[in-house]
Design a protein around this motif. Structure first.
Motif, PDB file in Angstrom:
ATOM      1  N   ASP A  21      40.409 -57.469   4.792  1.00 52.98           N
ATOM      2  CA  ASP A  21      39.796 -58.745   5.113  1.00 52.98           C
ATOM      3  C   ASP A  21      38.698 -58.550   6.150  1.00 52.98           C
ATOM      4  O   ASP A  21      38.611 -57.507   6.813  1.00 52.98           O
ATOM      5  CB  ASP A  21      40.850 -59.714   5.659  1.00 52.98           C
ATOM      6  CG  ASP A  21      41.863 -60.097   4.586  1.00 52.98           C
ATOM      7  OD1 ASP A  21      41.460 -60.152   3.410  1.00 52.98           O
ATOM      8  OD2 ASP A  21      43.034 -60.328   4.928  1.00 52.98           O
ATOM      9  N   ASN A  22      37.874 -59.573   6.307  1.00 56.00           N
ATOM     10  CA  ASN A  22      36.738 -59.495   7.207  1.00 56.00           C
ATOM     11  C   ASN A  22      37.195 -59.699   8.652  1.00 56.00           C
ATOM     12  O   ASN A  22      36.930 -60.716   9.287  1.00 56.00           O
ATOM     13  CB  ASN A  22      35.698 -60.556   6.821  1.00 56.00           C
ATOM     14  CG  ASN A  22      34.478 -60.501   7.716  1.00 56.00           C
ATOM     15  OD1 ASN A  22      34.094 -59.417   8.158  1.00 56.00           O
ATOM     16  ND2 ASN A  22      33.885 -61.641   8.001  1.00 56.00           N
ATOM     17  N   ASP A  23      37.908 -58.712   9.158  1.00 55.06           N
ATOM     18  CA  ASP A  23      38.381 -58.743  10.533  1.00 55.06           C
ATOM     19  C   ASP A  23      37.757 -57.565  11.267  1.00 55.06           C
ATOM     20  O   ASP A  23      37.656 -56.464  10.725  1.00 55.06           O
ATOM     21  CB  ASP A  23      39.909 -58.646  10.565  1.00 55.06           C
ATOM     22  CG  ASP A  23      40.455 -58.663  11.981  1.00 55.06           C
ATOM     23  OD1 ASP A  23      40.654 -57.559  12.535  1.00 55.06           O
ATOM     24  OD2 ASP A  23      40.656 -59.752  12.531  1.00 55.06           O
ATOM     25  N   HIS A  24      37.347 -57.786  12.520  1.00 53.66           N
ATOM     26  CA  HIS A  24      36.636 -56.732  13.255  1.00 53.66           C
ATOM     27  C   HIS A  24      37.452 -55.435  13.302  1.00 53.66           C
ATOM     28  O   HIS A  24      36.889 -54.340  13.243  1.00 53.66           O
ATOM     29  CB  HIS A  24      36.326 -57.212  14.675  1.00 53.66           C
ATOM     30  CG  HIS A  24      35.635 -56.171  15.508  1.00 53.66           C
ATOM     31  ND1 HIS A  24      34.298 -55.842  15.330  1.00 53.66           N
ATOM     32  CD2 HIS A  24      36.101 -55.358  16.490  1.00 53.66           C
ATOM     33  CE1 HIS A  24      33.976 -54.886  16.195  1.00 53.66           C
ATOM     34  NE2 HIS A  24      35.043 -54.571  16.897  1.00 53.66           N
ATOM     35  N   ALA A  51      30.363 -59.151   0.036  1.00 48.31           N
ATOM     36  CA  ALA A  51      29.301 -59.962   0.626  1.00 48.31           C
ATOM     37  C   ALA A  51      29.644 -60.339   2.055  1.00 48.31           C
ATOM     38  O   ALA A  51      28.795 -60.298   2.958  1.00 48.31           O
ATOM     39  CB  ALA A  51      29.071 -61.215  -0.216  1.00 48.31           C
ATOM     40  N   THR A  52      30.892 -60.700   2.302  1.00 46.17           N
ATOM     41  CA  THR A  52      31.327 -61.098   3.639  1.00 46.17           C
ATOM     42  C   THR A  52      31.206 -59.939   4.622  1.00 46.17           C
ATOM     43  O   THR A  52      30.739 -60.112   5.748  1.00 46.17           O
ATOM     44  CB  THR A  52      32.782 -61.596   3.598  1.00 46.17           C
ATOM     45  OG1 THR A  52      32.888 -62.648   2.653  1.00 46.17           O
ATOM     46  CG2 THR A  52      33.218 -62.105   4.955  1.00 46.17           C
ATOM     47  N   THR A  53      31.618 -58.756   4.199  1.00 45.90           N
ATOM     48  CA  THR A  53      31.543 -57.608   5.106  1.00 45.90           C
ATOM     49  C   THR A  53      30.099 -57.169   5.324  1.00 45.90           C
ATOM     50  O   THR A  53      29.732 -56.752   6.415  1.00 45.90           O
ATOM     51  CB  THR A  53      32.384 -56.445   4.569  1.00 45.90           C
ATOM     52  OG1 THR A  53      31.987 -56.146   3.222  1.00 45.90           O
ATOM     53  CG2 THR A  53      33.851 -56.797   4.555  1.00 45.90           C
ATOM     54  N   LEU A  54      29.283 -57.246   4.294  1.00 41.02           N
ATOM     55  CA  LEU A  54      27.859 -56.912   4.454  1.00 41.02           C
ATOM     56  C   LEU A  54      27.201 -57.871   5.447  1.00 41.02           C
ATOM     57  O   LEU A  54      26.390 -57.456   6.286  1.00 41.02           O
ATOM     58  CB  LEU A  54      27.149 -56.987   3.101  1.00 41.02           C
ATOM     59  CG  LEU A  54      27.437 -55.844   2.118  1.00 41.02           C
ATOM     60  CD1 LEU A  54      26.981 -56.211   0.718  1.00 41.02           C
ATOM     61  CD2 LEU A  54      26.755 -54.556   2.582  1.00 41.02           C
TER      62      LEU A  54
END
Length: 816
Positions: free
Chosen positions: A615-618, A655-658
């Protein structure tokens, strides 16, 4: 360096002390199991689910607290295994980390003590202690020697003793001198003596028997898992000998079986450092599989042997990220400021390296240079880097490029170009001979010559043929006979330029033919290994994470060993990954395409990518950065089918991570695909469609494309209002208005439009005070900026008057 500790609520957290003073800490020494806690388990708070790993973690935390130490370190969960730069630094820093620890706790999982009475009687544990596997492992050697205070505990957590109280027993078990156990400086012992301490120890990876000595011998060098123990040992010996010479980084040992390029080797050596005005630029060019890297490697080792004052640095120039990573390793070697800062500007760090390199005699190898303009992961939409900016400009330096592109070679090296074609018959024969000495002894010369001709005298094909013959236990005659059955699958690659093709001296594509035969042999014995090749064909060929290969750890390891045995992969155990040669990757894809299975395997790979893509977590940044090239490759080479939900989900994740990484153009391309697909499949008003439109608008704003962002957001907000989702519409409008105020100013027409829309949302929610205040502000600003007679100003005034009247009417009705 990251350290573990419990926060005020008793939750386990990791703190990164990068660039800060590291506080006192305890450190754990243990043997790994299949249930170790990883850094992502800490971030996701799932660490309690791994019973055995959690037991060790809990032991270390409680013991550190008893010793009044707030922080503690455990290798499995304090190192980000997905961050290649961090892993490389960690392996070379491990000895120092153990040395700097206040206390080292040795957790002996195979030593059980039945009583908690302290002190535990020696008779209860000594036999088990002597037999503990901890004393047989390679990495625990430095964990015994480096720390000042080492304490031993049973699997129940009971104290057994420490390095000082048990020194004679430890000496008896390990044969390590008492002086070393009592922390005498290691330079008081000879190199050979220190190496003997590890002689009877073993490691899971054969190379680790050598790598575990780095700190003990006081040297550092890049790890190159898959090179083999002897190769690693030769490199270590070279590092020890070169400790007083010029610093160098050569990740591969010299190939003792180098043959066939003697004349080109002599030509390269003669041209090194020949330019008295500026940097000497040389290029080795040739089709894939002709041995460009091996020739460059031989030059490197001969230069090091003949010129001790010349620094040599091996760089991966296949893309911008790889080149930056190579320079980061150089920065560490040369102790250039910023090398230990993971947040450092990589471009600036690389340029500081270039300045330092230019001041010394140096040979650079830029391997796999295909273009003079480098991009991230081969993407054509990402910000590019000009290779010229990262080359030294000094008469003291020479640079050798390896490339398959004649245009690139010409642009970089002009007249200093060494062109490689197929081997001569004699050279190919010697190459096969050194790999199959016994098997060639009773083989007719004519039979061998026919085989080499069919292989087009291509080094890669010869090596893979030799590996298959050896792994399968067949003769050269049998191999040649079977190869005939696979020639029809040897399809010439359409993307090979005509000028780079080998002469038509054998089958049309010898690598495809040898690959086909090898896969046939592998499939008969290990279908899992054959399946792994199919997955590898559907992702990027470099740094293929083992997480993409499903199976139990032992079955997966067995399958990978088979592929390694057939010379079809390059292993990278330290990174839990593997690589494929470019020609092997191309041939695999062609094979699947001809069989009509490429679409099927691409879809299976996308499904597997979805399982492991975070997931898009730092905290997952390192993991998604390594998986992203594979996900992008699979998406690029798959059909955009509206019914393919898995593909759309993976595209959305990418797309979210980019976007999080600031790669907005690439994010936009995928977001447009996702949005259009959701519109077709889910309708324009579906919440998921609106979310994708909002995401795309955010990307437009990041690129300063305000008009496009506004148009999308207006659509989203109008839809939300129609659906009665006023709260969500309000949150979106507030966010947009704040951004426009910051970027465009309060008075910008676009800001005022959003302000008016937000006021309307407040009105619909019955929040009259906020609605009137905001609309009045909007009217005042429009009057000030646009003038009293402007239509927008008049519209604001009319709206304001209507709202006031409506508000008064509602107030009076409420009063009555």
């Amino acid at each position: 360096m990251r350290l573990l500790h419990n926060d005020a609520l008793g939750r386990l957290v990791l703190t990164d002390f990068r660039g800060e003073t590291i506080p006192p800490y305890a450190i754990l020494s243990h043997r790994w199991s299949d249930s170790e806690i990883l850094i992502e388990d800490i971030s996701n708070r799932t660490y309690k689910e791994k019973e055995e790993g959690y037991r060790k973690l809990q032991f270390c935390a409680e013991r550190a607290a008893q010793d009044e130490l707030q922080y503690f370190w455990i290798d499995t969960c304090c190192i980000d295994r997905w961050n290649l730069r961090e892993r490389s630094k960690a392996i070379n820093s491990m000895f120092q980390w153990y040395k700097n620890a206040t206390r080292c706790y040795v957790f002996l999982s195979d030593v059980s003590v039945s009583t908690a009475i302290e002190p535990v009687q020696r008779s209860d544990w000594e036999a088990l202690f002597r037999a503990s596997a901890w004393f047989t492992r390679g990495w625990t050697l430095q964990e015994l020697i480096a720390p000042v205070l080492v304490e031993f505990f049973s699997r129940e957590g009971y104290p057994i003793g420490n390095k000082a109280s048990l020194d004679h027993l430890l000496h008896d078990i390990t044969n390590i001198p008492l002086a070393a156990l009592r922390n005498c400086p290691l330079d008081q012992f000879t190199t050979s003596e220190r190496e003997r301490w590890a002689k009877s120890r073993g490691t899971t990876e054969v190379e680790d028997v050598v790598y575990c000595l780095l700190g003990i011998l006081g040297v550092s060098m890049p790890t190159a898992y898959g090179e083999g123990k002897e190769s690693a040992r030769r490199r270590l010996q070279a590092e020890v000998e070169a400790a007083a010479n010029a610093p160098s980084i050569i990740p591969f040992s010299q190939n003792p079986r180098f043959v066939g390029r003697e004349s080109q080797l002599a030509e390269l050596e003669a041209k090194l450092f020949s330019n008295e005005q500026t940097t000497t630029m040389l290029a080795i060019v040739g089709p894939g599989g002709t041995g460009k890297t091996q020739l460059a490697l031989e030059v490197v080792h001969r230069t090091r042997q003949n010129n001790k004052s010349c620094s040599i640095f091996w760089m991966d120039a296949s893309d911008k990220d790889s080149l930056y990573q190579s320079y980061a390793v150089v920065a560490q070697k040369l102790n250039i400021p910023g090398w230990d800062d993971d947040q450092a500007d990589m471009k600036q760090l690389a340029k500081r390296c270039v300045v330092e390199i230019s001041a010394r005699q140096c040979l650079l190898i830029l391997d796999n240079t295909e273009e003079t303009t480098l991009r991230s992961g081969g993407s054509s939409t990402t910000e590019a880097a000009d290779l010229a900016d990262f080359l030294p400009q000094s008469k003291l330096c020479s640079v050798i490029f390896t490339t398959t592109s004649s245009d690139t070679a010409q642009a970089l090296a002009s007249q200093n170009i060494i062109a490689l074609r197929e081997l001569t018959l004699d050279a190919a024969l010697r190459m096969l001979q050194v790999r199959l000495t016994k098997l060639l002894a009773n083989t007719k010369q004519q039979e061998v010559e026919h085989l080499l001709k069919e292989l087009s005298y291509l080094p890669l094909a010869v090596i893979q043929a030799a590996a298959c013959i050896k792994a399968s236990g067949i003769t050269v005659q049998e191999y040649r006979s079977r190869l005939d059955d696979h020639k029809e699958l040897a399809i010439e690659h359409s993307d090979d330029s005509s000028e780079d093709r080998l002469q038509d001296s054998g089958v049309r594509d010898p690598v495809a033919a040898t690959l086909s035969l090898s896969i046939n042999q592998i499939s008969n014995n290990n279908k899992l290994a054959a399946g792994y090749l199919c997955i590898a064909a559907c992702v990027d060929r470099k740094d293929i994470s083992l997480d993409l290969l499903e199976a139990t750890s032992q079955a997966r390891e067995d399958a990978i060993r088979v592929l390694d045995k057939y010379a079809l992969i390059n292993r990278r155990p330290a990174e839990s990954a593997l690589d494929l040669h470019r020609l092997v990757h191309q041939a695999l894809r062609k094979r699947l395409q001809v069989q009509g299975r490429l679409v099927q395997w691409t879809q299976r790979t996308i499904i597997q990518l979805l399982k492991v893509f975070p997931d898009n977590d730092h905290g997952n940044r390192s993991k998604w950065r390594r998986l992203l090239p594979h996900a992008q490759y699979a998406l690029l080479h798959s059909l955009a089918d509206d019914n393919n939900k898995e593909r759309m989900r993976l595209a959305s994740k990418c797309a979210t991570t980019l976007f999080s990484d600031g790669r907005y153009k690439e994010a936009e391309e995928l977001q447009v695909q996702v949005m259009q697909t959701r519109k077709r499949v889910l309708t324009n008003d579906h919440p998921s469609t609106l979310t994708s439109m909002d995401n795309l608008a955010s990307t437009y704003r990041k690129q300063g494309r305000w008009k496009e962002a506004e148009e999308l957001l207006v659509q989203v907000m109008q839809t939300m209002k129609r659906q009665g989702r006023w709260k969500e519409a309000e949150e979106l409008q507030v966010q947009v208005m704040q951004t426009m105020r910051r970027v465009l100013s309060d008075e910008h027409p676009n800001t005022l439009t959003i302000m008016a829309n937000l006021a309307g949302t407040y009105r619909k929610q019955g929040r009259w005070k906020e609605a009137l205040t905001l609309m009045e502000r909007c009217f005042q600003l429009r009057e000030q900026v646009l003038g009293e007679q402007h239509p927008d100003t008049q519209s604001s005034l009319n709206t304001l008057s209507d709202w006031r009247a409506e508000c008064e009417l509602i107030h009076s009705e409420t009063t009555l």
